[in-house]
Design an enzyme around this catalytic site. Structure first.
Site, PDB file in Angstrom:
ATOM      1  N   HIS A   1      19.240  30.618  -3.377  1.00 22.29           N
ATOM      2  CA  HIS A   1      19.510  31.290  -4.647  1.00 22.29           C
ATOM      3  C   HIS A   1      18.745  32.604  -4.706  1.00 22.29           C
ATOM      4  CE1 HIS A   1      15.966  28.760  -5.166  1.00 22.29           C
ATOM      5  NE2 HIS A   1      15.532  29.643  -6.042  1.00 22.29           N
TER       6      HIS A   1
HETATM    7 ZN    ZN Z   1      13.781  30.224  -6.586  1.00 21.10          ZN
END
Ligand code: ZN
Ligand code: ZN
Length: 171
Positions: free
Chosen positions: A125
């Site tokens: 992410h």
């Molecule tokens: Zn992170």
């Protein structure tokens, strides 16, 4: 280049089935992606391969994460389509935050592996942290643990209209 994000449930269930094989210990991102509760989960936008959500433990107001649906820990394993959309959502999210919060600058990036400070190391992410003049001095790494009291729900409701399909997907 025009890039249209199309809601494709068949594709989503394919990816989520795939995730069930790879993701054995209840990854937060996989769970959130599979749930149909975007408001409570602070999801601002869902693309074909990736989604955007507010960090519940933000470094600064509007701290976002851009996350591929696939449970992978290595950028090289992402399909090219998924990678391109991830980067597209990354830059468009910065534009949205700029307009929504009048940020003066941004820190953005990825922590790969626990050694690099990744809180959820098994699921790739990107972080985006808005910055304002004088907010604080310098943030050498984008960490995961600094809790900042604020009104997440208000921030979410303020940001949501900015993260429209038009803004996130049009060229
Ligand atoms: Zn992170
Ligand atoms: Zn996952």
């Amino acid at each position: 280049m025009s890039h249209h994000v199309i809601w494709a449930p068949w594709r989503m269930s394919y990816i989520l089935d795939d995730n069930r094989k790879n993701c054995r210990d209840g990854c937060l991102f996989c769970r959130i992606a599979a749930e149909n509760n975007d408001g409570d989960n602070l999801i601002l936008f869902r693309g074909t391969h990736a989604f955007v959500l507010l960090n519940r433990y933000p470094y600064n107001n509007g701290h976002l994460m851009v996350v591929p649906y696939s449970h992978l820990n290595n950028l090289g394993k992402l399909s090219q389509d998924a990678y391109l959309e991830l980067m597209e959502l990354f830059r468009r999210s910065i534009d949205c935050l700029h307009d929504a919060l009048q940020a003066d600058g941004f820190n953005g990036g990825i922590n790969l592996g626990k050694t690099a400070g990744a809180g959820i190391a098994d699921h790739l992410h990107f972080h985006i942290v808005p910055r304002w003049h004088g907010d604080y001095n310098f943030m050498p790494v984008i960490g995961e643990t600094k809790v900042m009291p604020q009104h997440l729900e208000e921030t979410y409701n303020h940001l949501l209209p900015y993260f429209s399909a038009e803004r996130m997907a049009s060229s």
